[in-house]
Scaffold this active site. Structure first.
Site, PDB file in Angstrom:
ATOM      1  N   GLY A   1       0.810  -1.203   0.000  1.00 42.24           N
ATOM      2  CA  GLY A   1       0.000   0.000   0.000  1.00 42.24           C
ATOM      3  C   GLY A   1       0.846   1.257   0.000  1.00 42.24           C
ATOM      4  O   GLY A   1       2.010   1.254   0.426  1.00 42.24           O
TER       5      GLY A   1
ATOM      6  N   GLY B   1      -0.679   4.237   1.236  1.00 38.80           N
ATOM      7  CA  GLY B   1      -1.575   5.120   1.960  1.00 38.80           C
ATOM      8  C   GLY B   1      -0.851   5.898   3.036  1.00 38.80           C
ATOM      9  O   GLY B   1       0.340   6.200   2.909  1.00 38.80           O
TER      10      GLY B   1
ATOM     11  N   VAL C   1       0.200   5.169   6.153  1.00 41.99           N
ATOM     12  CA  VAL C   1       1.330   4.534   6.831  1.00 41.99           C
ATOM     13  C   VAL C   1       2.366   4.034   5.827  1.00 41.99           C
ATOM     14  O   VAL C   1       3.549   4.379   5.898  1.00 41.99           O
ATOM     15  CB  VAL C   1       0.853   3.383   7.738  1.00 41.99           C
ATOM     16  N   GLY C   2       1.937   3.214   4.864  1.00 43.23           N
ATOM     17  CA  GLY C   2       2.870   2.697   3.871  1.00 43.23           C
ATOM     18  C   GLY C   2       3.481   3.795   3.034  1.00 43.23           C
ATOM     19  O   GLY C   2       4.684   3.778   2.748  1.00 43.23           O
TER      20      GLY C   2
ATOM     21  N   ASN D   1      -2.161  -2.946  14.465  1.00 42.68           N
ATOM     22  CA  ASN D   1      -2.430  -2.812  15.889  1.00 42.68           C
ATOM     23  C   ASN D   1      -2.874  -4.151  16.474  1.00 42.68           C
ATOM     24  O   ASN D   1      -3.386  -5.014  15.771  1.00 42.68           O
ATOM     25  CB  ASN D   1      -3.519  -1.770  16.123  1.00 42.68           C
TER      26      ASN D   1
ATOM     27  N   LYS E   1       1.339  -0.912  23.632  1.00 41.33           N
ATOM     28  CA  LYS E   1       0.568  -0.068  22.718  1.00 41.33           C
ATOM     29  C   LYS E   1      -0.882  -0.523  22.665  1.00 41.33           C
ATOM     30  O   LYS E   1      -1.801   0.317  22.638  1.00 41.33           O
ATOM     31  CB  LYS E   1       1.187  -0.095  21.324  1.00 41.33           C
TER      32      LYS E   1
ATOM     33  N   GLU F   1     -11.665  -0.976  13.025  1.00 37.46           N
ATOM     34  CA  GLU F   1     -10.998  -2.195  13.477  1.00 37.46           C
ATOM     35  C   GLU F   1     -11.587  -2.670  14.810  1.00 37.46           C
ATOM     36  O   GLU F   1     -10.869  -2.924  15.777  1.00 37.46           O
ATOM     37  CB  GLU F   1      -9.494  -1.949  13.623  1.00 37.46           C
TER      38      GLU F   1
END
Length: 307
Positions: A7, A9, A11-12, A104, A187, A270
């Protein structure tokens, strides 16, 4: 090192773009439409904190043409896209390929292990606030842009050393960890509480902390998550717990989870991976009323969204 970023997007696109900026051999695995846009407009990162970056023609590949020629696959999809992402990256996994997932929670490790073998899958996480705007520009929203990775058994390895060499000097914070599973649990405890509570209350941390009973409700949610981590052998260390407490009870904070922003935007969330999986691990007899209410709220939203 040949790196395949799944990806392009928020993050990627950000971490892959920063590695590309450094001069690493980076290819983005994207859909045909995104490949066409990147070929036409290039990849642009806008970051007031770390500086802007533009590449006219980043290397891309689609699922129909990907080959097993990569050393590292950087997997940054949303959890609800994991099943499809696993199918997409399968042709890219060669004898020496390592997978670094940045999802996550913890549930994705089981799915990746079952498909590719645990020996191929590192532990990893990232901390970043970023989005992709209507023009396809990756916009970094604050100063946080960290990526942590490590062997899940805590060992040092040649592949971790190689990843560190590839990431050193890129314009983000990178760290090889000897306790990556603990980092991931820390996290998750924080994120499940933040996402569950801000979605349930449709409010920021500060709004919740100032509301009558809000702080106590936040702490009840956090204690349930801390108890799950403790039962799994990964109770947050004192310093991590202190940071989490400070962030989740700050009456001046405007912090919300990205899940709330997705929910308010009518997007997929999510729910199962971040909150539902945490709830499924609660021991019998433990009071998980608030966590159960948050999960029910998210599942009701999903049902209405898809009806």
């Amino acid at each position: 090192m040949r790196i395949l970023v799944v990806g392009a997007g928020a993050v990627g696109g950000y971490f892959g773009g920063r590695l590309l900026e450094k001069g690493e051999d980076v290819t983005f695995l994207v859909r045909a439409a995104r490949a066409e846009k990147l070929a036409r407009d290039g990849l642009t990162i806008h970051s007031p904190a770390a500086g802007d970056f533009h590449h006219d023609a980043p290397a891309t590949v689609t699922t129909a043409h990907v080959k097993p020629e990569y050393d590292l696959v950087l997997l940054s999809c949303k959890a609800y896209d994991l099943e499809q992402a696993i199918e997409d990256i399968a042709p890219a996994i060669g004898p020496q390929t390592t997978i670094l997932p940045l999802l996550n929670g913890m549930k994705h490790l089981q799915h990746l292990d079952e498909r590719f073998g645990a020996e191929r899958v590192l532990g990893g996480q990232c901390v970043i606030a970023a989005t992709v705007d209507a023009e396809g520009i990756v916009r970094h929203l604050n100063a946080s842009h960290g990526l942590t990775y490590g062997e899940r058994d805590g060992s040092e390895s040649a592949r971790i050393a190689a990843i560190t060499r590839a990431m050193e000097g890129a314009k983000f914070d990178q760290r090889a960890s000897r306790q990556i599973l603990q980092d991931m649990w820390d996290k998750w405890v924080f994120l499940a509480t933040l996402a569950g509570m801000t979605c349930l209350m449709r409010a920021s941390v500060g709004d919740i902390a100032r509301a009558p009973g809000g702080r106590e409700t936040m702490l009840a949610f956090l204690e349930t998550c801390r108890g799950v981590a403790h039962a799994a052998g990964h109770a947050p260390h004192e310093a991590a717990m202190a940071r989490t407490l400070a962030m989740l009870t700050d009456e001046s904070s405007s912090l919300t989870a990205s899940m709330l922003r997705d929910l308010e935007g009518g997007k997929a969330v999510e729910a199962d991976h971040v909150v539902g999986d945490m709830l499924s691990r609660v021991a019998n007899g433990v009071d998980a009323t608030v966590v159960r209410a948050a999960y029910a709220h998210l599942k009701a939203y999903e049902a209405r969204r898809t009806s």
